[in-house]
Design a protein around this motif. Structure first.
Motif, PDB file in Angstrom:
ATOM      1  N   MET A   1       0.830  -1.196   0.000  1.00  0.00           N
ATOM      2  CA  MET A   1       0.000   0.000   0.000  1.00  0.00           C
ATOM      3  C   MET A   1       0.872   1.257   0.000  1.00  0.00           C
ATOM      4  SD  MET A   1      -3.096  -0.872   2.604  1.00  0.00           S
ATOM      5  CE  MET A   1      -4.409  -0.001   1.797  1.00  0.00           C
ATOM      6  N   ILE A   2       0.395   2.246  -0.701  1.00  0.00           N
ATOM      7  CA  ILE A   2       1.103   3.525  -0.754  1.00  0.00           C
ATOM      8  C   ILE A   2       0.838   4.270   0.549  1.00  0.00           C
ATOM      9  CG2 ILE A   2       1.404   5.689  -2.035  1.00  0.00           C
ATOM     10  CD1 ILE A   2       2.030   3.162  -3.663  1.00  0.00           C
ATOM     11  N   ASP A   3       1.882   4.837   1.118  1.00  0.00           N
ATOM     12  CA  ASP A   3       1.765   5.562   2.381  1.00  0.00           C
ATOM     13  C   ASP A   3       0.904   6.809   2.184  1.00  0.00           C
ATOM     14  OD1 ASP A   3       2.154   6.954   4.768  1.00  0.00           O
ATOM     15  OD2 ASP A   3       4.271   6.395   4.891  1.00  0.00           O
ATOM     16  N   ARG A   4      -0.188   6.892   2.915  1.00  0.00           N
ATOM     17  CA  ARG A   4      -1.113   8.016   2.796  1.00  0.00           C
ATOM     18  C   ARG A   4      -0.522   9.334   3.317  1.00  0.00           C
ATOM     19  NH1 ARG A   4      -6.350   7.326   1.676  1.00  0.00           N
ATOM     20  NH2 ARG A   4      -6.998   8.867   3.219  1.00  0.00           N
ATOM     21  N   ARG A   5       0.651   9.286   3.922  1.00  0.00           N
ATOM     22  CA  ARG A   5       1.258  10.539   4.402  1.00  0.00           C
ATOM     23  C   ARG A   5       1.640  11.455   3.238  1.00  0.00           C
ATOM     24  NH1 ARG A   5       6.992  10.467   4.080  1.00  0.00           N
ATOM     25  NH2 ARG A   5       7.748   8.380   3.674  1.00  0.00           N
ATOM     26  N   PHE A   6       1.637  10.928   2.013  1.00  0.00           N
ATOM     27  CA  PHE A   6       1.939  11.750   0.839  1.00  0.00           C
ATOM     28  C   PHE A   6       0.757  12.628   0.428  1.00  0.00           C
ATOM     29  CE2 PHE A   6       5.187   8.446   0.382  1.00  0.00           C
ATOM     30  CZ  PHE A   6       6.306   9.244   0.219  1.00  0.00           C
ATOM     31  N   ILE A   7      -0.430  12.357   0.964  1.00  0.00           N
ATOM     32  CA  ILE A   7      -1.583  13.209   0.653  1.00  0.00           C
ATOM     33  C   ILE A   7      -1.271  14.627   1.141  1.00  0.00           C
ATOM     34  CG2 ILE A   7      -4.024  13.685   1.115  1.00  0.00           C
ATOM     35  CD1 ILE A   7      -4.396  10.634   1.442  1.00  0.00           C
ATOM     36  N   THR A 108      -0.397  16.067  -4.431  1.00  0.00           N
ATOM     37  CA  THR A 108      -1.049  14.776  -4.260  1.00  0.00           C
ATOM     38  C   THR A 108      -2.315  15.015  -3.443  1.00  0.00           C
ATOM     39  OG1 THR A 108       1.062  13.617  -4.353  1.00  0.00           O
ATOM     40  CG2 THR A 108      -0.802  12.416  -3.385  1.00  0.00           C
ATOM     41  N   LYS A 109      -3.467  14.815  -4.090  1.00  0.00           N
ATOM     42  CA  LYS A 109      -4.752  15.139  -3.479  1.00  0.00           C
ATOM     43  C   LYS A 109      -5.350  13.976  -2.693  1.00  0.00           C
ATOM     44  CE  LYS A 109      -6.333  18.989  -4.590  1.00  0.00           C
ATOM     45  NZ  LYS A 109      -6.280  20.154  -3.745  1.00  0.00           N
ATOM     46  N   ASP A 110      -5.075  12.739  -3.137  1.00  0.00           N
ATOM     47  CA  ASP A 110      -5.668  11.600  -2.451  1.00  0.00           C
ATOM     48  C   ASP A 110      -4.892  10.335  -2.795  1.00  0.00           C
ATOM     49  OD1 ASP A 110      -7.421  10.227  -0.805  1.00  0.00           O
ATOM     50  OD2 ASP A 110      -9.110  10.284  -2.204  1.00  0.00           O
ATOM     51  N   ILE A 111      -4.933   9.386  -1.892  1.00  0.00           N
ATOM     52  CA  ILE A 111      -4.408   8.033  -2.100  1.00  0.00           C
ATOM     53  C   ILE A 111      -5.420   7.107  -1.449  1.00  0.00           C
ATOM     54  CG2 ILE A 111      -2.560   6.392  -1.566  1.00  0.00           C
ATOM     55  CD1 ILE A 111      -0.668   8.847  -1.366  1.00  0.00           C
ATOM     56  N   TYR A 112      -5.913   6.153  -2.220  1.00  0.00           N
ATOM     57  CA  TYR A 112      -6.886   5.213  -1.663  1.00  0.00           C
ATOM     58  C   TYR A 112      -6.731   3.854  -2.321  1.00  0.00           C
ATOM     59  CZ  TYR A 112      -9.496   6.583  -5.867  1.00  0.00           C
ATOM     60  OH  TYR A 112      -9.871   6.854  -7.162  1.00  0.00           O
ATOM     61  N   SER A 113      -7.284   2.832  -1.681  1.00  0.00           N
ATOM     62  CA  SER A 113      -7.178   1.452  -2.171  1.00  0.00           C
ATOM     63  C   SER A 113      -8.546   0.920  -2.549  1.00  0.00           C
ATOM     64  CB  SER A 113      -6.571   0.557  -1.092  1.00  0.00           C
ATOM     65  OG  SER A 113      -5.264   0.968  -0.790  1.00  0.00           O
ATOM     66  N   ASP A 120      -3.982   0.385  -5.607  1.00  0.00           N
ATOM     67  CA  ASP A 120      -3.881   1.701  -4.968  1.00  0.00           C
ATOM     68  C   ASP A 120      -4.079   2.755  -6.042  1.00  0.00           C
ATOM     69  OD1 ASP A 120      -3.345   0.885  -2.356  1.00  0.00           O
ATOM     70  OD2 ASP A 120      -1.171   0.894  -2.660  1.00  0.00           O
ATOM     71  N   PHE A 121      -4.740   3.832  -5.681  1.00  0.00           N
ATOM     72  CA  PHE A 121      -4.996   4.944  -6.593  1.00  0.00           C
ATOM     73  C   PHE A 121      -4.313   6.182  -6.027  1.00  0.00           C
ATOM     74  CE2 PHE A 121      -8.140   1.841  -7.425  1.00  0.00           C
ATOM     75  CZ  PHE A 121      -8.524   1.988  -8.751  1.00  0.00           C
ATOM     76  N   ILE A 122      -3.556   6.873  -6.879  1.00  0.00           N
ATOM     77  CA  ILE A 122      -2.870   8.106  -6.488  1.00  0.00           C
ATOM     78  C   ILE A 122      -3.444   9.224  -7.345  1.00  0.00           C
ATOM     79  CG2 ILE A 122      -0.659   9.298  -6.301  1.00  0.00           C
ATOM     80  CD1 ILE A 122       0.636   6.442  -6.325  1.00  0.00           C
ATOM     81  N   VAL A 123      -4.054  10.206  -6.704  1.00  0.00           N
ATOM     82  CA  VAL A 123      -4.684  11.324  -7.405  1.00  0.00           C
ATOM     83  C   VAL A 123      -3.778  12.548  -7.260  1.00  0.00           C
ATOM     84  CG1 VAL A 123      -6.734  12.786  -7.566  1.00  0.00           C
ATOM     85  CG2 VAL A 123      -6.961  10.385  -6.833  1.00  0.00           C
ATOM     86  N   ALA A 143      -3.135   7.701 -11.123  1.00  0.00           N
ATOM     87  CA  ALA A 143      -2.313   6.517 -11.395  1.00  0.00           C
ATOM     88  C   ALA A 143      -2.879   5.356 -10.588  1.00  0.00           C
ATOM     89  CB  ALA A 143      -0.872   6.773 -10.994  1.00  0.00           C
ATOM     90  N   VAL A 144      -2.902   4.197 -11.203  1.00  0.00           N
ATOM     91  CA  VAL A 144      -3.352   2.976 -10.526  1.00  0.00           C
ATOM     92  C   VAL A 144      -2.119   2.095 -10.326  1.00  0.00           C
ATOM     93  CG1 VAL A 144      -4.898   0.988 -10.614  1.00  0.00           C
ATOM     94  CG2 VAL A 144      -5.584   3.153 -11.696  1.00  0.00           C
ATOM     95  N   VAL A 145      -1.924   1.631  -9.104  1.00  0.00           N
ATOM     96  CA  VAL A 145      -0.784   0.788  -8.774  1.00  0.00           C
ATOM     97  C   VAL A 145      -1.295  -0.616  -8.472  1.00  0.00           C
ATOM     98  CG1 VAL A 145       1.194   0.449  -7.252  1.00  0.00           C
ATOM     99  CG2 VAL A 145       0.411   2.777  -7.798  1.00  0.00           C
ATOM    100  N   ARG A 146      -0.818  -1.579  -9.255  1.00  0.00           N
ATOM    101  CA  ARG A 146      -1.162  -2.983  -9.002  1.00  0.00           C
ATOM    102  C   ARG A 146      -0.237  -3.512  -7.911  1.00  0.00           C
ATOM    103  NH1 ARG A 146       0.578  -6.051 -12.739  1.00  0.00           N
ATOM    104  NH2 ARG A 146       1.840  -4.487 -13.762  1.00  0.00           N
TER     105      ARG A 146
END
Length: 151
Positions: A1-7, A108-113, A120-123, A143-146
């Motif tokens: 999972m991408i660390d949500r602290r990047f939001i 980076t506006k949002d990160i969610y799974s 994972d989705f990175i907006v 971006a979608v991360v598999r």
């Protein structure tokens, strides 16, 4: 999972020159046929001061000047082979022309799974401002991360 602290992370401003050769190449690659994208005289006759950038060219500018802070690959550590292009949209405020110097800033506006963490989705939102300080365009890229799933 991408660390949500990047939001909320905002990149450093990146400056990039808009070159007419790049514009012509992009227009040809995307199947554009309007002469304003290839012929400076045709562009002037149509009221443009120089060759205009096709509307989706901002994606190329952002790719050519990647952020150091908040970058999906370097900063977030995502393997490039796991990235899918999810979505992108543009809001245009003013034309971008050959000869412009564009400053890009990405947030980076949002990160969610989804799918139980399989994706994972990175907006990220990027603004493009010209050398006169005028906002030219805004781009949203998702971006979608598999993610690897345990066997």
């Amino acid at each position: 999972m991408i660390d949500r602290r990047f939001i909320g992370v905002v990149s450093e401003p990146r400056r990039i020159d808009v070159e007419k050769g790049q514009l012509k190449f992009f227009a040809k690659a995307t199947g554009e046929t309007n002469p304003i994208y290839f012929d400076e005289d045709a562009a002037r006759r149509a009221g443009h001061p120089a060759l205009p950038a096709p509307l989706t060219f901002m994606f190329c500018l952002a790719s050519a000047a990647p952020a150091k802070r908040g970058d999906v690959f370097a900063d977030m550590g995502v393997d490039e082979g796991r990235i899918l292009h999810g979505e992108q949209s543009f809001t245009h405020h003013a034309a971008i022309y050959a000869g412009d110097v564009i400053t890009l800033v990405t947030e980076t506006k949002d990160i969610y799974s989804k799918k139980g963490g399989a994706l994972d989705f990175i907006v990220q939102d990027t603004t493009a401002t010209n050398q006169d300080g005028r906002l030219c365009a805004e781009m949203r890229f998702i971006a979608v991360v598999r993610n690897e799933q345990p066997a």
